[in-house]
Design an enzyme around this catalytic site. Sequence first.
Site, PDB file in Angstrom:
ATOM      1  N   LYS A  45      38.813  30.307  45.964  1.00 19.45           N
ATOM      2  CA  LYS A  45      37.901  31.414  46.212  1.00 19.45           C
ATOM      3  C   LYS A  45      37.487  31.390  47.673  1.00 19.45           C
ATOM      4  O   LYS A  45      36.807  30.477  48.142  1.00 19.45           O
ATOM      5  CB  LYS A  45      36.643  31.324  45.349  1.00 19.45           C
ATOM      6  N   GLU A  97      31.983  19.136  50.894  1.00 23.10           N
ATOM      7  CA  GLU A  97      31.751  19.048  52.336  1.00 23.10           C
ATOM      8  C   GLU A  97      30.683  20.076  52.647  1.00 23.10           C
ATOM      9  O   GLU A  97      30.951  21.276  52.645  1.00 23.10           O
ATOM     10  CB  GLU A  97      33.049  19.310  53.112  1.00 23.10           C
ATOM     11  N   CYS A 155      29.366  23.186  60.990  1.00 26.93           N
ATOM     12  CA  CYS A 155      28.537  22.188  60.316  1.00 26.93           C
ATOM     13  C   CYS A 155      28.439  20.882  61.098  1.00 26.93           C
ATOM     14  O   CYS A 155      27.518  20.098  60.864  1.00 26.93           O
ATOM     15  CB  CYS A 155      29.057  21.930  58.903  1.00 26.93           C
ATOM     16  N   GLU A 215      19.135  23.498  59.032  1.00 24.17           N
ATOM     17  CA  GLU A 215      20.400  23.944  59.615  1.00 24.17           C
ATOM     18  C   GLU A 215      20.274  25.412  60.043  1.00 24.17           C
ATOM     19  O   GLU A 215      20.234  26.313  59.208  1.00 24.17           O
ATOM     20  CB  GLU A 215      21.530  23.772  58.599  1.00 24.17           C
TER      21      GLU A 215
END
Length: 499
Positions: A197, A271, A305, A401
């Site tokens: 996906k 991850e 990231c 973040e």
Amino acid sequence: MENADTIVAGEVLRADTESFDVAQLPPGQHFIAGEFTTGSGEEAAVVVDPSRGEVICEVVRGTAEDVDAAVAAARDASAAWRKLTPQARAEALLAVADRMQEHAELLMALESLNTGKPRDVAEDDVSSAIDCFRFAAGAQRAGTALAAGEYVEDHLSVIHREPLGVIGAVTPWNYPLLMGVWKIAPILAAGNTLVLKASETTPLSTLKLAELTSDILPAGVFNVVNGRGTVIGTRLAEHPDVAMIALTGSVGSGRAVARVAAESVKRVHLELGGKAPAVVFADADLAGAAKALRTGGFWNAGQECGAACRVLVDESVAEEFTRILVDEISEIVVGEAGTAAELGPMISRDHFERVLDHLARAKEDGVRVALGGGALAGRGFFVAPTILVDVPVGAACTQEEIFGPVVTIETFASEDEAVDRANEVPFGLAASLFTENTRRSNDVAARLDAGTVWVNDHLVISNEMPWGGFKGSGYGRDLSAYALDDYSRTKHVMHSTAR
């Protein structure tokens, strides 16, 4: 688009013409059992060019039934694919790499269109993805395991590495092609079949890869189902015929997938996010550190990231280093896809507004803006390269973040304080340190709680080396031979040899 007080001085390098031939777009459909199909859903997602804020196309949204069809196709293809010799699978993956190389310019242009990436970033994504296939093709031919032998008298032990079967993968919007290949290449190399996906925001390069390789990979080996994570990702995580779910994405997405997968005790590979600290000691090459952080903090517009978004600098050199870094980052050219820019837009209007909200909160907390600090005028979702200073310990902008072109600068008084502060966030994906002291670099690198630590650089990645995090950044490893281990299982077969 934004309030007037969020606009900062600066210009965006604009493209003169359309950068992509829309006739080259892939079908906006699912790819199941070797063919494109509209599936059973009645909805579609709009795909937007973030450089211009304009609609590119629509892509169908799938249903749980579409996932079931893709999993069935992958299950049907599994027996033949897993029985292939390592050489035969390697030849198929090398053919995929060659096909990508033949169409590299097309893939770069498509990735730029869908994500707003500058050419250098898109080129690096495509070339790295091609090399990832080539590495996986070779690595699976040279697998290592405990040597066969008699570990119990009159009994011969043999270790087998087996494919898991059908694997579900969920990939992110920031590196749609590259992060997709980080999953596809080792999963297929290890003998598994796959249902993937892609992000609804950036599905086009993944669908194009499926189209380009449809005559290379057997039908059902590689399938793509489009749609919402809450529908497609959830069904993959709960499906009884999916042996493992692998996700690159947010911490929230990882938790949701892991919760669902736990019901069937399904293996999970995560991850997730990061808040990478870059620790600059007083003896560092300050100009060299600033150049490294220009790339490490602002590559892919900070939508990365592993980005060096949190700089911790020795208080004795903080003023000097801040001046050097501001001068360095001031040179960054912001521009649309198709231009010679270094930094592109935020991926979507929603994310653009999310980054601006983080900046507004930082200002409310008393943080000072040394550079940038808001949106750039005109079309598209552009945020100026930003450096925040006078940041108090524990400020939200240092803990959460932001995922944009934003770097915070904090100070420390001792090595122990630097390490403690670097490790205080809930993430543990990546970190870096800058020093000319070799003993310090070895010791501090060992004390930083991150899956990857760079010394005197940041965000340098190799297909031969593992990528993955600790703590809230997840578990499992992408890249390297460790990824092949993640996507296979160990079986011990013991033969009685007594006569």
